[in-house]
Design a protein around this motif. Structure first.
Motif, PDB file in Angstrom:
ATOM      1  N   PRO A  75       0.824  -1.299  -0.101  1.00 49.93           N
ATOM      2  CA  PRO A  75       0.132  -0.196   0.261  1.00 49.93           C
ATOM      3  C   PRO A  75       0.692   1.183  -0.130  1.00 49.93           C
ATOM      4  CG  PRO A  75      -0.699  -1.700   1.601  1.00 49.93           C
ATOM      5  CD  PRO A  75       0.538  -1.993   1.215  1.00 49.93           C
ATOM      6  N   LEU A  76       0.389   2.264  -0.789  1.00 54.02           N
ATOM      7  CA  LEU A  76       1.121   3.505  -0.847  1.00 54.02           C
ATOM      8  C   LEU A  76       1.579   3.935   0.537  1.00 54.02           C
ATOM      9  CD1 LEU A  76      -0.330   5.086  -4.000  1.00 54.02           C
ATOM     10  CD2 LEU A  76       1.767   3.720  -3.775  1.00 54.02           C
ATOM     11  N   ASN A  77       0.438   4.098   1.426  1.00 56.60           N
ATOM     12  CA  ASN A  77       0.580   4.732   2.870  1.00 56.60           C
ATOM     13  C   ASN A  77       1.553   3.953   3.702  1.00 56.60           C
ATOM     14  OD1 ASN A  77      -1.127   2.726   3.606  1.00 56.60           O
ATOM     15  ND2 ASN A  77      -2.593   3.949   4.420  1.00 56.60           N
ATOM     16  N   GLN A  78       1.871   3.146   3.427  1.00 53.20           N
ATOM     17  CA  GLN A  78       2.981   1.955   4.056  1.00 53.20           C
ATOM     18  C   GLN A  78       4.287   2.907   3.706  1.00 53.20           C
ATOM     19  OE1 GLN A  78       2.635  -2.198   4.166  1.00 53.20           O
ATOM     20  NE2 GLN A  78       4.894  -2.328   3.945  1.00 53.20           N
ATOM     21  N   TYR A  84       7.750   9.818   7.626  1.00 53.47           N
ATOM     22  CA  TYR A  84       7.742  10.602   8.925  1.00 53.47           C
ATOM     23  C   TYR A  84       8.264   9.711   9.984  1.00 53.47           C
ATOM     24  CZ  TYR A  84       3.221   8.291  10.058  1.00 53.47           C
ATOM     25  OH  TYR A  84       2.220   7.506  10.472  1.00 53.47           O
ATOM     26  N   ILE A  85       8.279   8.449   9.832  1.00 53.93           N
ATOM     27  CA  ILE A  85       8.829   7.445  10.965  1.00 53.93           C
ATOM     28  C   ILE A  85      10.531   7.683  10.903  1.00 53.93           C
ATOM     29  CG2 ILE A  85       9.309   5.108  11.741  1.00 53.93           C
ATOM     30  CD1 ILE A  85       6.295   4.501  10.934  1.00 53.93           C
ATOM     31  N   SER A  86      10.891   7.623   9.591  1.00 56.08           N
ATOM     32  CA  SER A  86      12.441   7.788   9.684  1.00 56.08           C
ATOM     33  C   SER A  86      12.815   9.108  10.179  1.00 56.08           C
ATOM     34  CB  SER A  86      12.857   7.355   8.303  1.00 56.08           C
ATOM     35  OG  SER A  86      12.568   5.958   7.832  1.00 56.08           O
ATOM     36  N   LEU A  87      12.076  10.354   9.965  1.00 54.20           N
ATOM     37  CA  LEU A  87      12.339  11.596   9.926  1.00 54.20           C
ATOM     38  C   LEU A  87      12.057  11.801  11.625  1.00 54.20           C
ATOM     39  CD1 LEU A  87      11.488  13.075   6.631  1.00 54.20           C
ATOM     40  CD2 LEU A  87      13.493  12.732   7.751  1.00 54.20           C
ATOM     41  N   ALA A 121       5.682  11.438  -8.573  1.00 50.98           N
ATOM     42  CA  ALA A 121       4.687  10.684  -7.937  1.00 50.98           C
ATOM     43  C   ALA A 121       3.792  11.772  -7.278  1.00 50.98           C
ATOM     44  CB  ALA A 121       5.057   9.556  -6.859  1.00 50.98           C
ATOM     45  N   VAL A 122       2.610  11.125  -6.952  1.00 46.26           N
ATOM     46  CA  VAL A 122       1.409  11.928  -6.378  1.00 46.26           C
ATOM     47  C   VAL A 122       1.246  11.230  -5.148  1.00 46.26           C
ATOM     48  CG1 VAL A 122      -1.044  12.675  -6.183  1.00 46.26           C
ATOM     49  CG2 VAL A 122       0.186  12.785  -8.342  1.00 46.26           C
ATOM     50  N   MET A 123       1.712  11.550  -3.963  1.00 41.69           N
ATOM     51  CA  MET A 123       1.682  10.866  -2.869  1.00 41.69           C
ATOM     52  C   MET A 123       0.759  11.608  -1.640  1.00 41.69           C
ATOM     53  SD  MET A 123       5.835  10.531  -2.698  1.00 41.69           S
ATOM     54  CE  MET A 123       5.843  12.116  -2.945  1.00 41.69           C
ATOM     55  N   THR A 124      -0.631  11.366  -1.871  1.00 37.98           N
ATOM     56  CA  THR A 124      -1.437  12.226  -1.190  1.00 37.98           C
ATOM     57  C   THR A 124      -2.240  11.167  -0.192  1.00 37.98           C
ATOM     58  OG1 THR A 124      -3.080  12.035  -3.016  1.00 37.98           O
ATOM     59  CG2 THR A 124      -1.774  14.004  -2.896  1.00 37.98           C
ATOM     60  N   THR A 125      -1.963  10.083   0.297  1.00 34.78           N
ATOM     61  CA  THR A 125      -2.523   9.376   1.107  1.00 34.78           C
ATOM     62  C   THR A 125      -2.130   9.712   2.544  1.00 34.78           C
ATOM     63  OG1 THR A 125      -0.392   7.873   1.108  1.00 34.78           O
ATOM     64  CG2 THR A 125      -2.273   7.318  -0.215  1.00 34.78           C
ATOM     65  N   PHE A 126      -3.111  10.046   3.265  1.00 37.66           N
ATOM     66  CA  PHE A 126      -3.210  10.594   4.687  1.00 37.66           C
ATOM     67  C   PHE A 126      -2.775   9.571   5.670  1.00 37.66           C
ATOM     68  CE2 PHE A 126      -5.311  13.673   2.425  1.00 37.66           C
ATOM     69  CZ  PHE A 126      -4.952  15.021   2.904  1.00 37.66           C
ATOM     70  N   LYS A 128      -1.498   8.667   9.957  1.00 39.22           N
ATOM     71  CA  LYS A 128      -1.794   9.121  11.469  1.00 39.22           C
ATOM     72  C   LYS A 128      -1.999  10.534  11.565  1.00 39.22           C
ATOM     73  CE  LYS A 128      -1.409   7.859  16.109  1.00 39.22           C
ATOM     74  NZ  LYS A 128      -0.433   7.176  17.223  1.00 39.22           N
ATOM     75  N   ALA A 129      -0.732  11.128  11.215  1.00 37.49           N
ATOM     76  CA  ALA A 129      -0.582  12.595  11.395  1.00 37.49           C
ATOM     77  C   ALA A 129      -1.120  13.381  10.370  1.00 37.49           C
ATOM     78  CB  ALA A 129       1.023  12.759  11.080  1.00 37.49           C
ATOM     79  N   LYS A 130      -2.011  13.007   9.582  1.00 34.62           N
ATOM     80  CA  LYS A 130      -2.815  13.615   8.620  1.00 34.62           C
ATOM     81  C   LYS A 130      -2.091  14.414   7.805  1.00 34.62           C
ATOM     82  CE  LYS A 130      -7.240  14.009  11.313  1.00 34.62           C
ATOM     83  NZ  LYS A 130      -8.197  14.605  11.727  1.00 34.62           N
ATOM     84  N   LEU A 131      -0.623  13.811   7.353  1.00 31.71           N
ATOM     85  CA  LEU A 131       0.452  14.658   6.394  1.00 31.71           C
ATOM     86  C   LEU A 131       0.550  13.743   5.399  1.00 31.71           C
ATOM     87  CD1 LEU A 131       2.593  16.558   6.797  1.00 31.71           C
ATOM     88  CD2 LEU A 131       4.050  14.623   7.803  1.00 31.71           C
ATOM     89  N   ASN A 132       0.591  14.519   4.217  1.00 37.87           N
ATOM     90  CA  ASN A 132       0.821  13.660   2.923  1.00 37.87           C
ATOM     91  C   ASN A 132       2.036  14.003   2.420  1.00 37.87           C
ATOM     92  OD1 ASN A 132       0.698  15.672   0.831  1.00 37.87           O
ATOM     93  ND2 ASN A 132      -1.235  16.137   1.740  1.00 37.87           N
TER      94      ASN A 132
END
Length: 293
Positions: A75-78, A84-87, A121-126, A128-132
């Motif tokens: 899944p793209l959101n994975q 954001y986890i790495s950062l 890429a279009v990476m607009t999957t939200f 937990k942090a509501k951050l795309n």
């Protein structure tokens, strides 16, 4: 990591299919895609990018910097979460420093995913942090491939001796199905590599470019299947400009390439039934012609 590319490129790929379906159309019962007005065959850019991604994934096996963002079973959101986890980004931090955080995430995605660094890429999957992860325009772009001549798809009836259910096995000995093929077709697709976008957005490098050429040449070699028949890349013609923004319009370079049936051929059935020529006299100064295959 090698240097970011400094030269603009255009390229043309010729590939063919024999007794196969290069790109099924789900709106037409998975028959080979075609332009209904002219009968010319079509292969989408998405289909060709999938082949390139598959090759890179096969040879690089998700090594650092060469992961694939758009891939089967992930899944793209994975992949977005990895950024954001790495950062170490949490929801409160993201809301307070959104613009700065967005830049960090974009850099992370470009550094870690080859296909984002290449195609964007279009990476607009939200998450937990509501951050795309935003939208990134890649330096490498492809158009649709189009067949050199009109195609006539064929629907072939096939049979099998393995019956699906025990009840059916009592009534019949075989089952029948359908298979769509093109006896033969040669396709052409034109593409672009922007050094300007590479510098400004994804940091697409010389090593990335070399891998792209390798992937294009071999994009069908790790993707053979009975449904697609025999598919082969026949030509990779590259135009290299001596500057970042280039020396002339792309269409003038594409027009120097001529692909025509041999005079005595009525219905082409193999690559040698065509003549492929490049009029080098019409290539302007500052552009280098490179025939890679």
């Amino acid at each position: 990591m090698s240097e970011i590319i400094k030269n603009r490129y255009e390229f043309t790929v010729l590939f063919d299919v024999e007794n196969g379906n290069p790109n099924g159309d789900p709106d037409a019962g998975n028959m080979p895609r075609l332009d209904p007005e002219t009968g010319y065959g079509i292969v989408t850019d998405v289909c060709l990018k999938r082949k390139i991604r598959n090759y890179v994934e096969t040879v690089k096996e998700d090594s650092t910097g060469y992961r694939i963002y758009i891939k089967d079973g992930v899944p793209l959101n994975q992949s977005d979460k990895d950024a954001y986890i790495s950062l170490g980004i949490d929801e409160k931090e993201a809301n307070k420093r959104k613009e700065e955080i967005d830049d960090q995430i974009a850099d992370f995605m470009c550094q870690n995913f080859f296909d984002i660094r290449t195609f964007g890429a279009v990476m607009t999957t939200f998450v937990k942090a509501k951050l795309n992860c935003g939208q990134i325009r890649g330096p490498v772009q492809l158009g649709f491939a189009k067949s050199i001549d009109p195609i006539i798809p064929q629907e072939i009836t096939i049979t099998r001796v393995a019956i699906t259910t025990e009840a059916d096995a009592k009534k019949k000995e075989t089952e029948m199905g359908r298979k769509h093929i093109i006896p033969y077709a040669l396709y052409r697709v034109d593409g672009y590599v922007s050094a300007n976008l590479a510098r400004k957005t994804t940091k697409f490098t010389e090593d990335d470019l070399a891998l792209l050429w390798e992937a294009i040449i071999n994009m069908f070699e790790v993707d053979h299947s009975a449904a697609r028949g025999k598919m082969s890349v026949r030509e990779l013609i590259v135009f290299k400009h001596n500057s970042e923004l280039g020396c002339c319009p792309a269409h003038k370079l594409f027009e120097t390439i001529n692909v025509k049936k041999c005079e005595d051929i009525i219905v082409p059935r193999k690559y040698t039934d065509y003549n492929v020529t490049v009029n080098s006299d019409e290539i302007p100064e500052g552009v280098e012609l490179i025939r890679m295959l």
